[in-house]
Design a protein around this motif. Structure first.
Motif, PDB file in Angstrom:
ATOM      1  N   VAL A 276       0.834  -1.208   0.000  1.00  0.00           N
ATOM      2  CA  VAL A 276       0.000   0.000   0.000  1.00  0.00           C
ATOM      3  C   VAL A 276       0.869   1.258   0.000  1.00  0.00           C
ATOM      4  CG1 VAL A 276      -1.999  -1.074   1.090  1.00  0.00           C
ATOM      5  CG2 VAL A 276      -0.173  -0.135   2.516  1.00  0.00           C
ATOM      6  N   PRO A 277       0.307   2.380  -0.447  1.00  0.00           N
ATOM      7  CA  PRO A 277       1.081   3.626  -0.382  1.00  0.00           C
ATOM      8  C   PRO A 277       1.531   3.874   1.060  1.00  0.00           C
ATOM      9  CG  PRO A 277      -0.942   3.950  -1.641  1.00  0.00           C
ATOM     10  CD  PRO A 277      -1.029   2.583  -1.033  1.00  0.00           C
ATOM     11  N   GLY A 278       2.783   4.257   1.212  1.00  0.00           N
ATOM     12  CA  GLY A 278       3.303   4.535   2.549  1.00  0.00           C
ATOM     13  C   GLY A 278       4.006   3.356   3.192  1.00  0.00           C
ATOM     14  N   VAL A 279       3.894   2.178   2.594  1.00  0.00           N
ATOM     15  CA  VAL A 279       4.554   0.992   3.185  1.00  0.00           C
ATOM     16  C   VAL A 279       6.080   1.113   3.067  1.00  0.00           C
ATOM     17  CG1 VAL A 279       4.533  -0.480   1.110  1.00  0.00           C
ATOM     18  CG2 VAL A 279       4.397  -1.541   3.354  1.00  0.00           C
ATOM     19  N   GLY A 280       6.516   1.931   2.128  1.00  0.00           N
ATOM     20  CA  GLY A 280       7.955   2.141   1.952  1.00  0.00           C
ATOM     21  C   GLY A 280       8.503   1.568   0.660  1.00  0.00           C
ATOM     22  N   LYS A 281       7.668   1.462  -0.350  1.00  0.00           N
ATOM     23  CA  LYS A 281       8.105   0.840  -1.609  1.00  0.00           C
ATOM     24  C   LYS A 281       9.269   1.575  -2.260  1.00  0.00           C
ATOM     25  CE  LYS A 281       4.081   1.009  -3.520  1.00  0.00           C
ATOM     26  NZ  LYS A 281       3.417   1.493  -2.292  1.00  0.00           N
ATOM     27  N   SER A 282       9.123   2.895  -2.427  1.00  0.00           N
ATOM     28  CA  SER A 282      10.178   3.587  -3.178  1.00  0.00           C
ATOM     29  C   SER A 282      11.477   3.594  -2.385  1.00  0.00           C
ATOM     30  CB  SER A 282       9.743   4.987  -3.589  1.00  0.00           C
ATOM     31  OG  SER A 282       9.447   5.763  -2.477  1.00  0.00           O
ATOM     32  N   THR A 283      11.375   3.754  -1.059  1.00  0.00           N
ATOM     33  CA  THR A 283      12.591   3.721  -0.233  1.00  0.00           C
ATOM     34  C   THR A 283      13.235   2.333  -0.327  1.00  0.00           C
ATOM     35  OG1 THR A 283      11.308   5.141   1.250  1.00  0.00           O
ATOM     36  CG2 THR A 283      13.450   4.397   2.036  1.00  0.00           C
TER      37      THR A 283
ATOM     38  N   SER B 252       0.265  13.339  -2.927  1.00  0.00           N
ATOM     39  CA  SER B 252       0.262  13.905  -1.579  1.00  0.00           C
ATOM     40  C   SER B 252       1.006  13.013  -0.583  1.00  0.00           C
ATOM     41  CB  SER B 252      -1.169  14.137  -1.114  1.00  0.00           C
ATOM     42  OG  SER B 252      -1.862  12.912  -1.109  1.00  0.00           O
ATOM     43  N   ILE B 253       0.957  11.711  -0.837  1.00  0.00           N
ATOM     44  CA  ILE B 253       1.633  10.802   0.091  1.00  0.00           C
ATOM     45  C   ILE B 253       3.148  10.985   0.027  1.00  0.00           C
ATOM     46  CG2 ILE B 253       2.164   8.350   0.424  1.00  0.00           C
ATOM     47  CD1 ILE B 253      -0.856   7.891  -0.038  1.00  0.00           C
ATOM     48  N   MET B 254       3.645  11.208  -1.168  1.00  0.00           N
ATOM     49  CA  MET B 254       5.092  11.348  -1.307  1.00  0.00           C
ATOM     50  C   MET B 254       5.551  12.794  -1.055  1.00  0.00           C
ATOM     51  SD  MET B 254       4.808   8.401  -2.832  1.00  0.00           S
ATOM     52  CE  MET B 254       3.440   7.670  -3.686  1.00  0.00           C
ATOM     53  N   GLY B 255       4.601  13.710  -0.946  1.00  0.00           N
ATOM     54  CA  GLY B 255       4.987  15.107  -0.824  1.00  0.00           C
ATOM     55  C   GLY B 255       5.765  15.508  -2.062  1.00  0.00           C
TER      56      GLY B 255
ATOM     57  N   ALA C 272      11.438  -2.101   9.912  1.00  0.00           N
ATOM     58  CA  ALA C 272      11.810  -2.827  11.135  1.00  0.00           C
ATOM     59  C   ALA C 272      13.015  -2.125  11.761  1.00  0.00           C
ATOM     60  CB  ALA C 272      12.111  -4.290  10.806  1.00  0.00           C
ATOM     61  N   ASP C 273      12.763  -0.973  12.324  1.00  0.00           N
ATOM     62  CA  ASP C 273      13.855  -0.235  12.969  1.00  0.00           C
ATOM     63  C   ASP C 273      13.290   0.547  14.160  1.00  0.00           C
ATOM     64  OD1 ASP C 273      12.613   2.100  11.678  1.00  0.00           O
ATOM     65  OD2 ASP C 273      13.710   1.510   9.866  1.00  0.00           O
ATOM     66  N   ALA C 274      14.202   1.105  14.938  1.00  0.00           N
ATOM     67  CA  ALA C 274      13.869   1.914  16.127  1.00  0.00           C
ATOM     68  C   ALA C 274      12.790   1.235  16.983  1.00  0.00           C
ATOM     69  CB  ALA C 274      13.465   3.322  15.708  1.00  0.00           C
TER      70      ALA C 274
ATOM     71  N   CYS D 241      12.794  -6.005   7.339  1.00  0.00           N
ATOM     72  CA  CYS D 241      13.859  -5.176   6.781  1.00  0.00           C
ATOM     73  C   CYS D 241      13.679  -3.714   7.169  1.00  0.00           C
ATOM     74  CB  CYS D 241      13.887  -5.300   5.257  1.00  0.00           C
ATOM     75  SG  CYS D 241      12.436  -4.612   4.453  1.00  0.00           S
ATOM     76  N   SER D 242      14.757  -2.989   7.081  1.00  0.00           N
ATOM     77  CA  SER D 242      14.698  -1.542   7.239  1.00  0.00           C
ATOM     78  C   SER D 242      15.473  -0.925   6.088  1.00  0.00           C
ATOM     79  CB  SER D 242      15.314  -1.118   8.570  1.00  0.00           C
ATOM     80  OG  SER D 242      15.565   0.281   8.545  1.00  0.00           O
ATOM     81  N   ALA D 243      14.758  -0.256   5.213  1.00  0.00           N
ATOM     82  CA  ALA D 243      15.442   0.396   4.092  1.00  0.00           C
ATOM     83  C   ALA D 243      16.227   1.598   4.617  1.00  0.00           C
ATOM     84  CB  ALA D 243      14.425   0.832   3.039  1.00  0.00           C
ATOM     85  N   LEU D 244      15.685   2.196   5.663  1.00  0.00           N
ATOM     86  CA  LEU D 244      16.330   3.373   6.250  1.00  0.00           C
ATOM     87  C   LEU D 244      17.733   3.038   6.746  1.00  0.00           C
ATOM     88  CD1 LEU D 244      15.053   6.199   6.624  1.00  0.00           C
ATOM     89  CD2 LEU D 244      14.702   5.608   9.030  1.00  0.00           C
ATOM     90  N   ASN D 245      17.863   1.873   7.394  1.00  0.00           N
ATOM     91  CA  ASN D 245      19.165   1.475   7.948  1.00  0.00           C
ATOM     92  C   ASN D 245      19.858   0.414   7.095  1.00  0.00           C
ATOM     93  OD1 ASN D 245      18.504   3.178   9.995  1.00  0.00           O
ATOM     94  ND2 ASN D 245      17.863   1.572  11.418  1.00  0.00           N
TER      95      ASN D 245
END
Ligand code: GDP
Length: 326
Positions: free
Chosen positions: A62-69, A100-103, A202-204, A238-242
């Motif tokens: 879904v939008p916001g799940v983190g697909k593009s990241t 709007s979700i991606m700003g 899956a972080d913080a 997973c954490s795309a951020l980390n």
């Protein structure tokens, strides 16, 4: 409108991996103009021997799940191994949300600048969740241009997953921890379609919740009958951020490819998909021919008005129109 190139210029350009020409070739096959259709057909026929060698990966959520990241980090993992990746991405500006979700964030900016990556945003338009009409052909063009991994991104809405599942080798479902399936708009059937599920972010503070979600999905998967290819759908976090757990997902995709190629399932699945493509193409062509027929075009407005005013039933209107092209 750009001038068309000669067939040779398209073919040489695509085969040499020239992105500008590849983009123009994709635009050509997406074109609705009758004069472009013949050239597009010719291109595909000539490029066909150079296609089929990639791993085709569908990624949904879904939008916001983190697909593009996720796709950005996943893509960088692949290019770091000196492999070329093409991403057929959703163009957020054409989504229902109007971005709007991606700003204002440009999606996958870093990957877009990677010389081993190619990103093609597909206008969602009337199509389903970003799956353009010509996604199958676009995959073939990207393969002919030498891309070894092709990612097809889709928003987890309705039918789009089924369509993408029908054109990829591996289907990855991204899920959030803590939000119920219904909240995420994920239908039961989609879980069944997944070749892997990854719990994102899956972080913080979210690590424990992600581990719990992982166990819940593993449990849910046990309730489904075993897949005919004897693959057990793994659930990963997973954490795309980390950048944690992303290379494991790429390893899972490769392990799947290896196993299915040696069992023969890979080829069988692609053949089955080709038959589905044949049927989809026939349906689309019939529909296009019908609605482009001058008689239909002329009568359509009246039939519609008669239905709206309650004079006739839709079924009768449909019969009238169908009979008029017999
Ligand atoms: P998409 O709509 O599915 O493409 O989702 P995006 O990739 O745009 O991400 C939606 C939001 O989640 C953004 O604010 C991201 O920064 C955030 N996000 C994405 N991946 C992660 C992650 O691994 N960890 C955390 N904490 N946030 C993330």
């Amino acid at each position: 409108m750009q001038k068309r190139l000669s067939p040779e210029a398209y073919i040489d350009g695509v085969l040499s991996g020239n992105r500008v020409i590849l983009s123009r070739a994709i635009t050509l096959i997406e074109s609705q103009l009758p004069q472009d259709k013949d050239l597009a057909q010719q291109l595909l026929e000539q490029l066909l021997p150079h296609t089929g060698k990639s791993i085709r990966v569908g990624i949904t959520g879904v939008p916001g799940v983190g697909k593009s990241t996720f796709i950005e980090v996943f893509g960088k993992t692949i290019t770091a191994q000196n492999k070329k990746i093409a991403v057929l991405a959703i163009d957020p500006s054409s989504q229902l949300t109007k971005g709007s979700i991606m700003g204002d964030k440009t999606r996958m900016e870093e990957l877009a600048h990677d010389p081993l990556a190619y990103i093609r945003p597909s206008p969602a338009g009337n199509s389903l969740g970003g799956v353009a009409n010509k996604t199958r052909e676009t995959i073939l063009l990207c393969e002919a241009a030498g891309f070894e991994v092709i990612v097809v991104e889709t928003v987890g809405v309705g039918q789009s997953e089924t369509i993408v599942k029908g054109m990829v080798d591996f289907f990855l479902l991204l899920m959030l921890a803590g939000a119920g399936d219904e909240l995420q708009g994920i239908k039961r059937g989609i879980i069944e379609m997944a070749d892997a599920i990854a719990i994102t972010k899956a972080d913080a503070d979210n690590i424990q919740a992600s581990k719990n979600a992982r166990l819940e999905y593993l449990h849910a998967l046990h309730l489904y009958p075993a897949a005919s290819n004897s693959w057990q759908t793994p659930v990963l976090t997973c954490s795309a951020l980390n950048n944690i757990g992303i290379s494991e997902i790429w390893e899972t995709v490769q392990a799947y490819a290896q196993k299915m190629q040696s069992s023969g399932f890979w080829e069988q699945n692609r053949q089955k998909q080709n038959v589905e493509w044949l049927l989809a193409f026939i349906r689309q062509s019939l529909e296009d021919d019908f609605f482009n027929n001058p008689v239909v075009k002329q009568k359509f407005g009246d039939v519609k008005a008669n239905i709206l005013s309650g004079k006739i039933l839709p079924i009768q209107g449909a019969r009238d129109l169908l009979d008029s092209v017999k």
